[in-house]
Design a protein around this motif. Structure first.
Motif, PDB file in Angstrom:
ATOM      1  N   SER A  90     -10.918  29.916   7.994  1.00  0.00           N
ATOM      2  CA  SER A  90     -10.459  31.284   7.775  1.00  0.00           C
ATOM      3  C   SER A  90      -9.944  31.776   9.114  1.00  0.00           C
ATOM      4  CB  SER A  90     -11.611  32.170   7.295  1.00  0.00           C
ATOM      5  OG  SER A  90     -12.041  31.774   6.027  1.00  0.00           O
ATOM      6  N   GLN A  93      -7.863  37.877  11.579  1.00  0.00           N
ATOM      7  CA  GLN A  93      -6.631  38.648  11.720  1.00  0.00           C
ATOM      8  C   GLN A  93      -6.718  39.731  12.787  1.00  0.00           C
ATOM      9  OE1 GLN A  93      -5.193  40.183   8.001  1.00  0.00           O
ATOM     10  NE2 GLN A  93      -3.341  41.010   8.892  1.00  0.00           N
ATOM     11  N   GLU A 143       0.211  28.907   6.824  1.00  0.00           N
ATOM     12  CA  GLU A 143      -1.120  29.036   6.229  1.00  0.00           C
ATOM     13  C   GLU A 143      -1.825  30.278   6.775  1.00  0.00           C
ATOM     14  OE1 GLU A 143      -4.790  28.591   4.210  1.00  0.00           O
ATOM     15  OE2 GLU A 143      -2.707  28.095   3.746  1.00  0.00           O
ATOM     16  N   ARG A 146      -0.306  33.120   4.974  1.00  0.00           N
ATOM     17  CA  ARG A 146      -0.785  33.163   3.586  1.00  0.00           C
ATOM     18  C   ARG A 146      -2.168  33.806   3.536  1.00  0.00           C
ATOM     19  NH1 ARG A 146      -4.153  31.154   0.199  1.00  0.00           N
ATOM     20  NH2 ARG A 146      -5.115  29.784   1.737  1.00  0.00           N
ATOM     21  N   GLN A 147      -3.071  33.382   4.422  1.00  0.00           N
ATOM     22  CA  GLN A 147      -4.408  33.943   4.427  1.00  0.00           C
ATOM     23  C   GLN A 147      -4.408  35.425   4.761  1.00  0.00           C
ATOM     24  OE1 GLN A 147      -7.472  31.874   6.590  1.00  0.00           O
ATOM     25  NE2 GLN A 147      -6.915  29.883   5.729  1.00  0.00           N
ATOM     26  N   TRP A 148      -3.489  35.853   5.581  1.00  0.00           N
ATOM     27  CA  TRP A 148      -3.405  37.260   5.968  1.00  0.00           C
ATOM     28  C   TRP A 148      -2.664  38.107   4.937  1.00  0.00           C
ATOM     29  CZ3 TRP A 148      -1.866  36.934  11.856  1.00  0.00           C
ATOM     30  CH2 TRP A 148      -2.941  36.403  12.589  1.00  0.00           C
TER      31      TRP A 148
END
Length: 152
Positions: A90, A93, A143, A146-148
């Motif tokens: 993970s 951010q 990626e 995408r996670q953010w």
């Protein structure tokens, strides 16, 4: 993005283009890595280096420590026995993430890896154990986005 002694101006240009298209905050070139105003960089980066903040630091280790002092999580992208799959992480951010990309032959310097917060890799399933640095960079950068929630 932190570029640790990349030899190929073509790889550096491609990474600048990735950084621009992904909206990366900065590209830090270190050591022998080509940096603006290198004459070939304008062509290989398709002028993307004009739209991405960049600075050159003589020592990658110094650049890593400076980013960490600012609260940035610094991750080395390297294939080692200690590396974790990028897909299993993970990416924080709040203060951001810096990815350290290493030399095309020798990879990320071992002293730099030791200073990083973690080491990540892209799993491979063929005979080669890694992708070209310019091909690996966008895999992980996108990626992170995408996670953010930036790709939705």
């Amino acid at each position: 993005l932190v570029l640790d002694n990349l030899r190929s101006v073509y790889n550096v240009g491609s990474i600048f283009r990735t950084a621009e298209t992904a909206g990366c905050w900065e590209v830090v070139t270190c050591g022998v890595t080509a940096h603006p105003p290198h004459p070939k960089l304008k062509k290989t980066a398709f002028s993307a280096h004009d739209d991405v903040a960049t600075r050159h630091v003589g020592s990658t280790l110094a650049a890593v420590r400076e980013l960490q002092a600012a609260g940035v999580t610094v991750l080395a992208m390297e294939t080692t026995s200690r590396s974790k799959s990028y897909a299993s992480l993970s990416f924080p951010q709040e203060a951001g993430v810096a990815l350290v990309l290493g030399n095309e032959v020798t990879g990320v310097d071992t002293r730099v890896m030791s200073a990083c917060d973690d080491i990540i890799q892209i799993p491979t399933f063929g005979k080669k154990n890694s992708l070209n640095v310019a091909a690996a960079c966008p895999v992980v950068v996108f990626e992170v986005l995408r996670q953010w929630g930036k790709l939705a």
